[in-house]
Write a protein that holds these residues in place. Structure first.
Motif, PDB file in Angstrom:
ATOM      1  N   TYR A 325      18.516   4.878  63.681  1.00  0.00           N
ATOM      2  CA  TYR A 325      18.355   4.031  62.500  1.00  0.00           C
ATOM      3  C   TYR A 325      19.745   3.764  61.935  1.00  0.00           C
ATOM      4  O   TYR A 325      20.483   4.702  61.612  1.00  0.00           O
ATOM      5  N   LYS A 326      20.101   2.469  61.896  1.00  0.00           N
ATOM      6  CA  LYS A 326      21.423   2.054  61.419  1.00  0.00           C
ATOM      7  C   LYS A 326      22.530   2.815  62.136  1.00  0.00           C
ATOM      8  O   LYS A 326      23.488   3.311  61.534  1.00  0.00           O
ATOM      9  N   GLY A 327      22.354   2.934  63.462  1.00  0.00           N
ATOM     10  CA  GLY A 327      23.375   3.546  64.293  1.00  0.00           C
ATOM     11  C   GLY A 327      23.381   5.056  64.324  1.00  0.00           C
ATOM     12  O   GLY A 327      24.161   5.670  65.048  1.00  0.00           O
ATOM     13  N   GLU A 328      22.506   5.697  63.544  1.00  0.00           N
ATOM     14  CA  GLU A 328      22.448   7.158  63.540  1.00  0.00           C
ATOM     15  C   GLU A 328      21.251   7.651  64.323  1.00  0.00           C
ATOM     16  O   GLU A 328      20.169   7.075  64.260  1.00  0.00           O
ATOM     17  N   MET A 329      21.439   8.754  65.078  1.00  0.00           N
ATOM     18  CA  MET A 329      20.384   9.341  65.893  1.00  0.00           C
ATOM     19  C   MET A 329      19.784  10.526  65.141  1.00  0.00           C
ATOM     20  O   MET A 329      20.511  11.401  64.659  1.00  0.00           O
ATOM     21  N   PHE A 330      18.456  10.554  65.055  1.00  0.00           N
ATOM     22  CA  PHE A 330      17.778  11.626  64.327  1.00  0.00           C
ATOM     23  C   PHE A 330      16.981  12.518  65.275  1.00  0.00           C
ATOM     24  O   PHE A 330      15.909  13.009  64.952  1.00  0.00           O
ATOM     25  N   ARG A 331      17.569  12.740  66.431  1.00  0.00           N
ATOM     26  CA  ARG A 331      16.982  13.633  67.434  1.00  0.00           C
ATOM     27  C   ARG A 331      18.065  13.977  68.438  1.00  0.00           C
ATOM     28  O   ARG A 331      18.887  13.123  68.795  1.00  0.00           O
ATOM     29  N   TYR A 332      18.089  15.221  68.904  1.00  0.00           N
ATOM     30  CA  TYR A 332      19.008  15.556  69.988  1.00  0.00           C
ATOM     31  C   TYR A 332      18.531  14.857  71.256  1.00  0.00           C
ATOM     32  O   TYR A 332      17.340  14.877  71.589  1.00  0.00           O
ATOM     33  N   ASP A 333      19.453  14.228  71.944  1.00  0.00           N
ATOM     34  CA  ASP A 333      19.113  13.485  73.159  1.00  0.00           C
ATOM     35  C   ASP A 333      18.907  14.475  74.305  1.00  0.00           C
ATOM     36  O   ASP A 333      19.846  15.074  74.803  1.00  0.00           O
ATOM     37  N   LYS A 334      17.659  14.658  74.693  1.00  0.00           N
ATOM     38  CA  LYS A 334      17.358  15.647  75.726  1.00  0.00           C
ATOM     39  C   LYS A 334      16.105  15.233  76.475  1.00  0.00           C
ATOM     40  O   LYS A 334      15.298  14.440  75.993  1.00  0.00           O
ATOM     41  N   LYS A 335      15.937  15.809  77.645  1.00  0.00           N
ATOM     42  CA  LYS A 335      14.729  15.576  78.427  1.00  0.00           C
ATOM     43  C   LYS A 335      14.315  16.900  79.050  1.00  0.00           C
ATOM     44  O   LYS A 335      15.113  17.568  79.710  1.00  0.00           O
ATOM     45  N   ILE A 336      13.054  17.277  78.826  1.00  0.00           N
ATOM     46  CA  ILE A 336      12.561  18.536  79.360  1.00  0.00           C
ATOM     47  C   ILE A 336      12.243  18.353  80.845  1.00  0.00           C
ATOM     48  O   ILE A 336      11.659  17.345  81.257  1.00  0.00           O
TER      49      ILE A 336
END
Length: 963
Positions: A325-336
């Motif tokens: 949102y507006k260039g900010e990530m609100f989750r760690y980028d990961k894949k299980i």
């Protein structure tokens, strides 16, 4: 041997787990996805600190999200150390929930807080009822209706007020700033909170939010105490960090100090507790708390729990949502990712749903369950868990009833069915019958009406029907006599509601529920509900200071109990018994909320509530507070939080499944006004890809796991467990195994009063304040302890009994002749970690000869005849021997003597002294092993009633009828 054991276990760690274990210095963030071996990694990390870094127990703090998680971790660590033949005082670790750790900190430093001894700890119902009773005090606050509602009932006002008061505590809002706000709603909240804090102090009470606030204030206002913790706590580990709130983060960073050896573990994708004040920002912003590059980050992303197709399904679910949102990530980028190995290609994610327009969802679910059982995939119903957003709605309750009618038992402790159970209905009906004046006195005016009266009338009719049966003739006669007495009470009774409850248990209509040899949750539900009812009664008497009925008070007691207390419980709902050691009881399918399932795993998971959509979870006042009064500016965009929380909720649900994930609903294509599409829009895309269970025969080829045993070592204390069992195993069964709540006894209060005042004396001596141990000060301490005990226990001592207790304490002081140099330590907690249990106790230490120590246990009674009471003396001697053994292990000091001190002894020597017999300790511990073995085998049979103890036991009516 130690190194070898460590190396073997280290070989089971994957590369990232190994990094997490060995990174001990400085801040560490562990992002642990579902099924990634988080607990195993934490156990190995603690083991590594102990064995490789030589860290002592008191230098480690481990905070978990639930008490069950703490018990499981304690058990696994103790087993790990035991297997490696390492002796370690685990009880000295700060291990527990953040709330329990804060309580321990407050207890250890209580004299530096507003709290007095015997403070009252309120749960959520207690807190709301506390506010309800005092709600009129808030009516003078300007604009208070903006906080608790203008036209709301008193109970609803208390509920609304409770929510906002807790928010002020959890977010550490500045009360003066709130009071000085120009916004009338904010101002009213500030004055409300100020009044609430005053009320808490007057009642010497704590709620769950103020536990943390008091701890924070203690650490901030007393730098020396904080410094002591910083010097002793070298390593901190916090599990489920995504569910911590603002004040918890503040406390943890204060305790971490300059070392900053703080390891936080969690999964931002499973952050579910915003409604309790938790903030996802704590885990997402954790690395930014430190200078660049200081915080190390490790990702545990290999799932050892679920089949790849299940993992793929919930990965796809998370990717559907927009997390930027507006260039900010609100989750760690990961894949299980799934573990390496062969995996079947069968369909492990399917749907079991009712067809659109047919309304056949319940039957479809039943047929699916039946087919899995008939094809031998499922050997125990507990391999299946249903997950819902709520288990209290009509649809879920109807499904539970549908399945139970078809012989599929359902375990659903949070479904608000407590007051629907037969045993509870009959108990309430019996109490109503015993007070025939209630229909006349329940109305406060001619137009008064409560829906609950219809429920009560139904329960009374049901009980009346039972009284017509010939086998209940004795019960009828007893009830008629009691009812007649209560209708026109002439003198004080010697009982209240709880006393009547225990008398009812002598009759077959009720004691039949107490029989049976099965202790499984489903089979023992009735007795556990009856036990819970006993707690509700004693809590009412405690809250309203009711110990007996009097001609003046009986009608007020009756109306308050039925019109207020019981009514609010019925409306608010009561959870039935939940067993921490058996989260999936054998023989039942589980009906759980998604929140309830967090941290658990099941072979087959059926996720329902597919009709739900993201909903706004904040109000205008929330927004004002966040923008203007929170310690930090808003983090996640408010209008996006409902999306984020919705996706996190169902991600948690989907990731509980091991072998088979099922999505289930009554499909519906909205056609008429007021209807909605089911499944709702967020689920449609993935739901459409799933095969119907009737079309997938390969599900019968799946290998379905068994439910894993929950490995928890139980704690047993000498006084609360061993002594009770040895006195009367049947008493243990009811009061400890089933947790019945006894009617409070004055004898207990007397002993507590003497013990607590002696503890004050000893602590004063240990602070080198012997000059304060004067008769006047001792009397002040005694009176303060009595007043606070009375507030907590709602039991009183007659003036002459109070004087007798004070005389015992003063006599003890006089015998010491102002010489307190022998006091070494007061109220020392000791524990013995065994293979299958943990033995605990508390003792005082005095100095012995030649650098030895002696232990002393105080008894607030006259010294017994040592010959006639030889059996009891032998029992005490064995107990002291184990205390001595534990003290030697813990402190390294030799114990030379063991004493009992009888404070009630007036004329002769109050001491009974035993020399420590090292050879006898092994036999004593072996004896206790046998007692615990009997307890855990549920062997509560007694050969002969201990008549001397029966007269003070509430269960005597039951025993008189049955034994």
């Amino acid at each position: 041997m130690l190194k070898k054991g460590g190396a073997v276990f280290m070989s089971f760690l994957n590369d990232n787990q190994k990094v997490a274990v060995e990174t001990t210095e400085g801040p560490l963030l562990i992002i642990a996805g579902p099924g990634s071996g988080k607990t195993f990694t934490l156990v190995e990390r603690i083991y590594h600190l102990i064995t490789e870094k030589n860290v002592q127990a008191e230098n480690i703090l481990v905070a978990t999200f639930t008490e069950k998680a703490a018990q499981e971790l304690m058990t696994r660590v103790s087993n790990r150390l035991h297997d490696a033949n390492i002796s370690f005082s685990l009880n000295e670790m700060y291990l527990g929930t953040i709330h329990s750790i804060c309580l321990r900190i407050l207890k250890e430093n209580r004299e530096f807080t507003r709290l007095k001894k015997n403070y009252v700890l309120m749960d959520q119902f207690d807190q709301q009822y506390f506010l309800y009773q005092k709600i009129y005090e808030y009516s003078n606050i300007s604009n208070i209706e903006l906080i608790y509602g203008e036209r709301s009932s008193r109970w609803k006002k208390a509920e609304n007020l409770l929510k906002w008061l807790n928010k002020v505590s959890e977010e550490m809002l500045d009360v003066e700033s709130l009071k000085n706000s120009e916004n009338p709603q904010v101002q009213a909240l500030g004055y409300s909170y100020e009044l609430y804090q005053k009320q808490l102090e007057e009642e010497n009470a704590l709620d769950f939010s103020t536990i943390q606030l008091e701890t924070y204030q203690l650490l901030i206002e007393h730098p020396q105490i904080l410094s002591n913790f910083n010097n002793s706590l070298h390593y901190l580990m916090i599990d489920e960090y995504q569910d911590t709130n603002t004040i918890q983060e503040e406390i943890l960073f204060l305790l971490a100090g300059e070392r900053q050896n703080i390891c936080v573990v969690g999964d931002d994708d499973q952050g579910l507790y915003r409604f309790r004040g938790a903030t996802i920002r704590n885990i997402l912003e954790f690395p930014q708390k430190f200078d660049d590059g200081v915080c190390k980050q490790v990702e545990l992303s290999i799932n050892y729990r679920s089949h790849p197709s299940i993992i793929n399904f919930y990965n796809n679910w998370m990717e559907q949502n927009k997390w930027t949102y507006k260039g900010e990530m609100f989750r760690y980028d990961k894949k299980i990712m799934p573990r390496d190995g062969d995996h079947s290609e069968k369909a492990e994610v399917i749907k079991v749903s009712g067809s659109d327009g047919l309304g056949n969802w319940e039957d479809e679910v039943y047929q699916f369950l039946l087919s899995m059982r008939n094809k031998d995939n499922v050997s125990d119903w507990n391999q299946i868990a249903f997950l819902f957003k709520s288990v209290k709605n009509e649809k879920v309750v109807a499904l539970a009833n549908f399945l139970e009618e078809r012989n599929i038992p359902v375990y659903s402790p949070r479904s608000n069915m407590f007051f629907d159970r037969e045993e509870v209905r009959l108990l309430i009906g019996a109490l109503l019958f015993l007070f025939p004046q209630f229909p006349k006195i329940r109305k406060w005016n001619d137009n008064a009406y409560l829906d609950e009266w219809e429920i009560y009338d139904q329960y009374l009719r049901e009980f009346g029907e039972e009284l017509r049966n010939e086998e209940n003739k004795k019960l009828l006669m007893w009830c008629q006599i009691r009812a007649k007495e209560h209708m026109n009470l002439q003198q004080n009774t010697d009982y209240s509601f709880s006393g009547l409850f225990y008398q009812l248990l002598q009759f077959d209509l009720f004691n039949c529920y107490l029989e049976g040899d099965s202790y499984q949750v489903n089979d023992s539900r009735a007795i556990r509900n009856i036990s819970l009812f006993s707690k509700l009664l004693t809590k009412f008497e405690y809250l309203h200071r009711v110990s007996v009925f009097t001609p003046k008070s009986i009608n007020v007691n009756i109306t308050t109990f039925f019109n207020q207390y019981l009514r609010f419980l019925i409306n608010g709902g009561i959870n039935e018994y939940e067993d921490n050691s058996e989260y999936a009881p054998s023989g039942c399918v589980s009906f759980l909320t998604i929140h309830q399932s967090k941290g658990l795993e099941f072979p087959i998971v059926i996720v329902d509530s597919l009709n739900t959509t993201p909903r706004k979870q904040y109000s205008d006042l929330d927004e004002i507070l966040q923008e203007n009064f929170y310690r930090k500016k808003p983090f996640e965009p408010l209008d996006r939080t409902k999306q984020y929380d919705f996706w996190r909720l169902y991600y948690t649900a989907f990731s509980r499944a091991q072998n088979l994930l099922v999505l289930s609903c009554q499909e519906n294509t909205a056609s008429g006004q007021g209807t909605r599409n089911v499944p709702s829009k967020p689920f449609v895309k993935l739901y459409k890809t799933l095969p119907n269970w009737r079309e997938v025969n390969s599900i019968y080829d799946l290998s379905i796991d068994k439910i894993k045993d929950v490995n928890i070592k139980k704690e047993y204390s000498f006084t609360s467990h061993i002594n009770i069992f040895e006195t009367c195993a049947l008493q243990y069964k009811f009061y400890k195994e089933f947790d019945f709540s006894p009617v409070r006894q004055g004898a207990t209060l007397f002993g507590s009063l003497v013990h607590q005042t002696i503890e004050d004396i000893h602590k004063s001596a240990l602070r080198n304040e012997e000059s304060k141990i004067t008769e006047s000060n001792v009397e002040d301490w005694f009176n303060s302890n009595y007043n606070n005990l009375v507030k907590k226990e709602r039991v009183y001592l007659a003036p002459q009994t109070q004087k007798a207790a004070l005389d015992q304490v003063l006599r003890y002081v006089k015998k010491q002749r102002n010489d307190w140099s022998h006091i070494k330590e007061a109220e020392v907690d000791v524990s013995l970690v065994k293979d299958k249990y943990i033995l605990k106790g508390t003792i005082d230490l005095i100095k012995g000869k030649d650098e030895t120590v002696e232990i002393i246990d105080f008894k607030s009674e006259k010294k017994p005849d040592l010959v006639k009471e030889s059996e009891m003396m032998y029992h005490y001697k064995r107990q002291l021997e184990v205390y001595a053994h534990l003290i030697e292990e813990r402190t390294g000091q030799k114990v030379s003597n063991m004493h009992l001190y009888y404070t009630g002894e007036e004329n002769s020597n109050p001491y009974v002294t035993f020399p420590k017999d090292t050879k006898a300790i092994d036999n004593t511990i072996e004896t206790f092993d046998g007692i615990v073995q009997k307890i855990e085998a549920k062997d509560f049979e007694i050969k002969k009633r201990p008549k001397k103890h029966c007269r003070n036991c509430d269960m005597r009516y039951y025993c008189d009828a049955k034994l």
